[in-house]
Design a protein around this motif. Sequence first.
Motif, PDB file in Angstrom:
ATOM      1  N   LYS A  13      38.386  36.447  39.331  1.00 48.60           N
ATOM      2  CA  LYS A  13      38.860  35.328  40.345  1.00 48.60           C
ATOM      3  C   LYS A  13      39.973  35.829  41.019  1.00 48.60           C
ATOM      4  N   GLY A  14      41.074  37.165  40.429  1.00 55.35           N
ATOM      5  CA  GLY A  14      41.956  37.367  41.286  1.00 55.35           C
ATOM      6  C   GLY A  14      41.754  38.711  42.273  1.00 55.35           C
ATOM      7  N   ASN A  17      32.983  28.217  37.256  1.00 56.07           N
ATOM      8  CA  ASN A  17      34.140  28.357  37.760  1.00 56.07           C
ATOM      9  C   ASN A  17      34.445  29.486  39.205  1.00 56.07           C
ATOM     10  N   ILE A  22      49.489  38.525  37.476  1.00 61.29           N
ATOM     11  CA  ILE A  22      49.081  37.170  37.335  1.00 61.29           C
ATOM     12  C   ILE A  22      48.109  36.805  36.547  1.00 61.29           C
ATOM     13  N   GLY A  23      47.060  37.929  35.548  1.00 67.58           N
ATOM     14  CA  GLY A  23      46.296  37.805  34.626  1.00 67.58           C
ATOM     15  C   GLY A  23      44.619  36.619  35.050  1.00 67.58           C
ATOM     16  N   LEU A  24      44.422  36.446  36.281  1.00 65.37           N
ATOM     17  CA  LEU A  24      43.778  35.392  36.998  1.00 65.37           C
ATOM     18  C   LEU A  24      42.167  36.644  36.935  1.00 65.37           C
ATOM     19  N   GLY A  25      42.493  38.209  36.121  1.00 68.45           N
ATOM     20  CA  GLY A  25      40.633  38.693  36.313  1.00 68.45           C
ATOM     21  C   GLY A  25      40.209  38.686  37.463  1.00 68.45           C
ATOM     22  N   LEU A  75      47.220  39.770  41.565  1.00 69.24           N
ATOM     23  CA  LEU A  75      46.085  38.639  41.629  1.00 69.24           C
ATOM     24  C   LEU A  75      45.561  38.945  40.026  1.00 69.24           C
ATOM     25  N   ALA A  76      44.798  40.008  39.617  1.00 70.18           N
ATOM     26  CA  ALA A  76      43.664  39.965  38.436  1.00 70.18           C
ATOM     27  C   ALA A  76      44.979  40.320  37.653  1.00 70.18           C
ATOM     28  N   TYR A  77      45.721  41.554  37.617  1.00 69.56           N
ATOM     29  CA  TYR A  77      46.112  42.304  36.609  1.00 69.56           C
ATOM     30  C   TYR A  77      47.520  41.938  35.959  1.00 69.56           C
ATOM     31  N   LEU A 106      39.723  36.539  44.870  1.00 68.17           N
ATOM     32  CA  LEU A 106      40.878  35.998  45.625  1.00 68.17           C
ATOM     33  C   LEU A 106      41.049  37.194  46.382  1.00 68.17           C
ATOM     34  N   THR A 125      36.453  45.392  37.682  1.00 72.84           N
ATOM     35  CA  THR A 125      36.554  44.206  36.926  1.00 72.84           C
ATOM     36  C   THR A 125      35.986  44.776  35.836  1.00 72.84           C
TER      37      THR A 125
END
Length: 488
Positions: free
Chosen positions: A434-435, A375, A429-432, A425-427, A438, A285
Amino acid sequence: MAIEGEDDQRAKPFLPPGDDEEGKSSRGLMARVWEEEKELWVVAGPAIFTRFSTFGVSIISQAFMGHIGSTELAAYALVFTVVVRFANGILLGMASALETLCGQSFGAGQNHMLGIYLQRSWLVLLPFTAALLPLFLFTTPVLRLLGQDESVALMAGKISVWSIPAVFSYSLSFTLQMYLQAQSKNRVITYYAALSLSLHVLLSWFLTAMLGMGVAGVMGSTIIALWIPVVGQLVFVVCGGCPETWNGLSCEAFKDLWGVVKLSFSSGIMLCLEIWYNTILVLLTGHMDDAEISMTLNINGWEMMIALGFLAAIGVRVANELGAGNADKAKFSILICVATSSAIGFTLFLIFLFLRGRISYIFSTSSLVAGAVANLSPLLAFSILLNSVQPVLSGVAIGAGWQSTVAYVNIACYYLVGIPLGVVLAYVIGLGVKGVWLGMILGIAVQTLVLTYITCRTDWDHQVFAARSRLKRWLVSKPDNEDPPNEA
């Protein structure tokens, strides 16, 4: 010898005198649970406190670095979160081989072997620690290549060099702790942990606030704090604190080193992959300086110390019972430890799930930080819940000597499932953040399911046989016994 004599009372150290199979089976369930809880907490309590103390030394140092300057704080966080944690993880893992060998030997009544195994572990870990020195000597150029800010890279290189004595303390500290835990000599570990933490606070304040020594003062205090337990425990061992298991330095320590090397490296890979896995969250991150990330990682780190305490406890219990030939008691220990750790984890899960951002006000008055922590709180809560089960199962593997098998499981679950999912999930799907988190949770969940399946499907009678075969293969005669050791 104890390893061959099924009727030898030394092979049943956890059974009270006169307690036969009929008496054991007639005891009430609650009495058995209470007895096992006492055996568990004899190791778990001091182990948790000691790990809190070691982690606390790092947190206290970080707090004093924050008062010196932002560059110093960023550099310290980078060094200790990445470089030192990597070294700490692999050395703790390699030392856990001693937990397997000492625990099983003590259960089998081979008390004289514990001192020999301790010396063999030193012969393996100390040269390996020296081999890690390039990580600390070349921190600055590596960070430059990775694009780190020049001032942070220079300060990180300075702190890395200061960290070298601390890393060498881990090699001796971990092995001494596991040697003492295997024979339930835990008070001395706790006393020195409390002493080192208390002195670190006072000495850091004196060297930085009173003498103005800055980074040198904080790091000097850190080194002293980490070496106090090492020196204290070493003096305790060699000066008569363990008369049944320490017979002085022995040439026998140089025998069968290859077997210890293989088990140590399997253990090191296994635990290093677990401990360093959480560091990937920061590296992927790039949010090392974000207050909410630092805060949640520190909370997760504190809770992880409880989990590592139970890991140590169940490792000792399983190893002792397998060495003693008690397959049923080993299984019962696992059940009780999982239940106890899960109960604590579920309680903390509820606390962090429902308090959410309000937890952040312990560390910060910012409402923005509180909102960001709120969050991330559900992910933190689920991480804590999984951490209450997964380390216990890893401790079972250490007690039984399955380190190489679990290392493969960790590679598959963490680095082929968790991290790739986190990146997607982070890059994608764009959850950053949290992705990434997760994905890591899913990797731990898969690993927990796999280890649960392995543990449930294990033939524990066969594990007793495997433990005794290992002990017999490496057994040497007692110092006062002229007969040659019994070979497998």
